[in-house]
Design a protein around this motif. Structure first.
Motif, PDB file in Angstrom:
ATOM      1  N   THR A 123       1.026  -1.243  -0.151  1.00  0.00           N
ATOM      2  CA  THR A 123      -0.094  -0.093   0.152  1.00  0.00           C
ATOM      3  C   THR A 123       0.963   1.336  -0.043  1.00  0.00           C
ATOM      4  N   PRO A 124       0.275   2.510  -0.194  1.00  0.00           N
ATOM      5  CA  PRO A 124       1.109   3.647  -0.398  1.00  0.00           C
ATOM      6  C   PRO A 124       1.700   3.678   1.189  1.00  0.00           C
ATOM      7  N   GLU A 125       0.951   3.546   2.269  1.00  0.00           N
ATOM      8  CA  GLU A 125       1.634   3.497   3.589  1.00  0.00           C
ATOM      9  C   GLU A 125       3.010   2.666   3.691  1.00  0.00           C
ATOM     10  N   PHE A 126       2.707   1.393   3.212  1.00  0.00           N
ATOM     11  CA  PHE A 126       3.928   0.453   3.153  1.00  0.00           C
ATOM     12  C   PHE A 126       5.104   1.049   2.295  1.00  0.00           C
ATOM     13  N   LEU A 127       4.805   1.716   1.370  1.00  0.00           N
ATOM     14  CA  LEU A 127       6.113   2.049   0.498  1.00  0.00           C
ATOM     15  C   LEU A 127       6.647   3.389   1.267  1.00  0.00           C
ATOM     16  N   ASP A 128       5.868   4.064   2.116  1.00  0.00           N
ATOM     17  CA  ASP A 128       6.342   5.092   2.619  1.00  0.00           C
ATOM     18  C   ASP A 128       7.466   4.599   3.777  1.00  0.00           C
ATOM     19  N   ILE A 129       6.949   3.452   4.579  1.00  0.00           N
ATOM     20  CA  ILE A 129       7.811   2.652   5.498  1.00  0.00           C
ATOM     21  C   ILE A 129       8.854   2.430   4.891  1.00  0.00           C
ATOM     22  N   LEU A 130       9.042   1.780   3.411  1.00  0.00           N
ATOM     23  CA  LEU A 130      10.236   1.304   3.064  1.00  0.00           C
ATOM     24  C   LEU A 130      11.033   2.628   2.592  1.00  0.00           C
ATOM     25  N   ASP A 131      10.606   3.721   2.328  1.00  0.00           N
ATOM     26  CA  ASP A 131      11.418   4.954   2.084  1.00  0.00           C
ATOM     27  C   ASP A 131      11.801   5.611   3.253  1.00  0.00           C
ATOM     28  N   THR A 132      11.194   5.274   4.467  1.00  0.00           N
ATOM     29  CA  THR A 132      11.709   5.711   5.631  1.00  0.00           C
ATOM     30  C   THR A 132      13.015   4.761   6.077  1.00  0.00           C
ATOM     31  N   LEU A 133      12.781   3.554   5.928  1.00  0.00           N
ATOM     32  CA  LEU A 133      14.057   2.573   6.187  1.00  0.00           C
ATOM     33  C   LEU A 133      15.208   3.061   5.367  1.00  0.00           C
ATOM     34  N   ASP A 134      14.990   3.325   3.795  1.00  0.00           N
ATOM     35  CA  ASP A 134      16.007   3.603   3.213  1.00  0.00           C
ATOM     36  C   ASP A 134      16.847   4.921   3.858  1.00  0.00           C
ATOM     37  N   ALA A 135      16.057   5.759   4.134  1.00  0.00           N
ATOM     38  CA  ALA A 135      16.545   7.186   4.710  1.00  0.00           C
ATOM     39  C   ALA A 135      17.298   6.996   6.015  1.00  0.00           C
ATOM     40  N   VAL A 136      17.081   6.023   6.867  1.00  0.00           N
ATOM     41  CA  VAL A 136      17.608   5.719   8.140  1.00  0.00           C
ATOM     42  C   VAL A 136      18.964   4.899   7.841  1.00  0.00           C
ATOM     43  N   HIS A 137      18.977   3.971   6.949  1.00  0.00           N
ATOM     44  CA  HIS A 137      20.034   3.092   6.639  1.00  0.00           C
ATOM     45  C   HIS A 137      21.116   4.080   5.827  1.00  0.00           C
ATOM     46  N   ALA A 138      20.860   4.892   4.978  1.00  0.00           N
ATOM     47  CA  ALA A 138      21.534   5.742   4.210  1.00  0.00           C
ATOM     48  C   ALA A 138      22.503   6.699   5.275  1.00  0.00           C
ATOM     49  N   GLU A 139      21.566   7.314   6.166  1.00  0.00           N
ATOM     50  CA  GLU A 139      22.392   8.142   7.116  1.00  0.00           C
ATOM     51  C   GLU A 139      23.072   7.422   8.258  1.00  0.00           C
ATOM     52  N   LEU A 140      22.489   6.217   8.788  1.00  0.00           N
ATOM     53  CA  LEU A 140      23.102   5.534   9.706  1.00  0.00           C
ATOM     54  C   LEU A 140      23.410   3.867   9.510  1.00  0.00           C
ATOM     55  N   PRO A 141      24.411   3.850   8.392  1.00  0.00           N
ATOM     56  CA  PRO A 141      24.391   2.194   7.966  1.00  0.00           C
ATOM     57  C   PRO A 141      24.869   1.580   9.167  1.00  0.00           C
ATOM     58  N   GLU A 142      25.392   1.819  10.111  1.00  0.00           N
ATOM     59  CA  GLU A 142      25.706   0.773  11.027  1.00  0.00           C
ATOM     60  C   GLU A 142      24.636   0.584  12.307  1.00  0.00           C
ATOM     61  N   LEU A 143      23.513   1.150  11.990  1.00  0.00           N
ATOM     62  CA  LEU A 143      22.371   0.996  12.966  1.00  0.00           C
ATOM     63  C   LEU A 143      21.496  -0.052  12.371  1.00  0.00           C
ATOM     64  N   LYS A 144      21.531  -1.203  13.101  1.00  0.00           N
ATOM     65  CA  LYS A 144      20.698  -2.422  12.711  1.00  0.00           C
ATOM     66  C   LYS A 144      19.164  -2.233  12.687  1.00  0.00           C
ATOM     67  N   LEU A 145      18.348  -2.527  11.613  1.00  0.00           N
ATOM     68  CA  LEU A 145      16.921  -2.003  11.839  1.00  0.00           C
ATOM     69  C   LEU A 145      16.154  -3.321  12.040  1.00  0.00           C
ATOM     70  N   CYS A 146      15.226  -3.182  13.006  1.00  0.00           N
ATOM     71  CA  CYS A 146      14.547  -4.351  13.742  1.00  0.00           C
ATOM     72  C   CYS A 146      13.042  -3.641  13.269  1.00  0.00           C
ATOM     73  N   VAL A 147      12.264  -4.239  12.602  1.00  0.00           N
ATOM     74  CA  VAL A 147      10.850  -3.734  12.253  1.00  0.00           C
ATOM     75  C   VAL A 147       9.742  -4.707  12.802  1.00  0.00           C
ATOM     76  N   SER A 148       8.723  -3.971  13.110  1.00  0.00           N
ATOM     77  CA  SER A 148       7.543  -4.680  13.630  1.00  0.00           C
ATOM     78  C   SER A 148       6.185  -4.065  13.109  1.00  0.00           C
ATOM     79  N   ILE A 149       5.551  -4.531  11.943  1.00  0.00           N
ATOM     80  CA  ILE A 149       4.657  -3.822  11.318  1.00  0.00           C
ATOM     81  C   ILE A 149       3.565  -4.917  11.069  1.00  0.00           C
ATOM     82  N   GLY A 150       3.458  -6.030  11.631  1.00  0.00           N
ATOM     83  CA  GLY A 150       2.386  -6.793  11.621  1.00  0.00           C
ATOM     84  C   GLY A 150       2.481  -8.024  10.661  1.00  0.00           C
ATOM     85  N   ILE A 151       1.446  -8.535  10.377  1.00  0.00           N
ATOM     86  CA  ILE A 151       1.262  -9.365   9.211  1.00  0.00           C
ATOM     87  C   ILE A 151       1.713  -9.246   7.814  1.00  0.00           C
TER      88      ILE A 151
END
Length: 332
Positions: A123-151
């Motif tokens: 969904t559009p919201e899911f794609l926004d989440i992907l963009d946000t994860l990309d932004a965090v990784h781009a700036e803080l690549p050493e930060l491990k991302l753990c995600v919990s957004i449901g089924i």
């Protein structure tokens, strides 16, 4: 004083043997009082022998409340009348600001969490989440991302795996056979297990735990621990119920610190090498017994607060972890 034969038998775990369901149930039923301290001691030895050193993580509630699911313990369900703050999905800038703060505090695992059923389609919201994860990784690549957004479906699981997700949180919450009775009937535990399998297929690590104090039996706790072992996940966060006003469980009596410690010790004996984490309830339920609990087999904690309740500061917990190290077995 002679050690309880049930605990003596459980020392087989230190030699690499798997604790059987019958032995785990015998410990759950037969260990009380002073024997709990012996069980805790064994669990701590198993942790030192098989698990990685203490790790910390911090989470962000990136979308709060108005959830369509009816989880009986949860303040964020739209089925309950609670007084939590609700808000839509945070912007990438807001998430980045929180991630920077976590990183600057010395924490290297950042949990991104949203309320809601999940995403079977992008969904559009899911794609926004992907963009946000990309932004965090781009700036803080050493930060491990753990995600919990449901089924998730196989499609959305694959897309998450392609956008820098290191680990995904999907809790069984309780004995899978009693999920509909103790947790929710708007979705199934099979939905959760399918999500876990999809993510594992694409190489994402899994954090899968649950909550105790829902009115479950000791046998239910053992069955949850064994189900988590069978899923071959990497981490297992455990929460102690905080009865929240407005939820169906608001009037439940809290379980005792001794029972909490015994539960964690059993989880460690059943899951010798997993990252066993204490999440909600650590400060509010254990209070003066936090140190005891951290010696019952835990090797991870959530710091800086939870989804709708506050926790201790990162600085307090970092000092706490350093002092706990004096009770651990020297490096093997």
């Amino acid at each position: 004083m002679k050690i309880n034969p049930l605990i003596e038998n459980a020392y087989q775990v230190l030699d690499g043997a798997e604790l059987s369901r019958d032995d785990a149930l015998a410990l759950a039923d037969g260990i009380h009082g002073n024997d709990i301290l012996d069980l805790i001691s064994l669990a701590n030895k198993v942790k030192d022998s098989y698990a990685v050193p203490m790790l910390s993580c911090s989470i962000l509630n990136a979308k709060s409340g108005t959830c369509s699911q009816n989880c009986r313990f949860c303040a964020q369900s739209a089925h309950h009348r609670t007084q939590i703050e609700t808000y839509p999905l945070l912007s990438a800038g807001e998430v980045l600001a929180a991630a920077r703060q976590v990183y600057q505090s010395g924490i290297r695992t950042f949990g991104y969490v949203t309320s809601g059923y999940g995403y079977l389609e992008p969904t559009p919201e899911f794609l926004d989440i992907l963009d946000t994860l990309d932004a965090v990784h781009a700036e803080l690549p050493e930060l491990k991302l753990c995600v919990s957004i449901g089924i998730l479906s196989g499609k959305t699981a694959r897309m998450l795996a392609e956008h820098h997700v290191w680990r995904y949180n999907m809790n069984l919450q309780t004995n899978p056979q009693r999920y509909a009775e103790l947790i929710a009937d708007t979705h199934t535990v099979e939905d959760k297990i399918r999500t876990i399998r999809h993510l594992q297929q694409y190489g994402v690590e899994i954090c899968c735990g649950g909550i105790i104090g829902l009115g479950e039996t000791w046998a239910d706790r053992v069955e949850m621990a064994i189900a988590i072992r069978d899923l071959e996940v990497e981490g297992a966060p455990l929460n102690v119920l905080l009865p929240i006003p407005g939820t169906p469980l608001e009037h439940l009596e809290p379980i005792s610190p001794a029972d909490v410690a015994k539960t964690f010790a059993l989880f460690r004996l059943i899951n010798p090498s997993k990252q066993l984490k204490f999440a909600a309830g650590r400060e509010t339920r254990m209070k003066d017994f936090q140190g005891l609990l951290m010696l019952s087999g835990l090797n991870s904690l959530m710091t800086g607060g939870y989804l709708t309740t506050r926790g201790r500061s990162v600085e307090e917990d970092q000092k706490f972890i350093a002092e706990l190290a004096d009770f651990s077995t020297p490096e093997r």
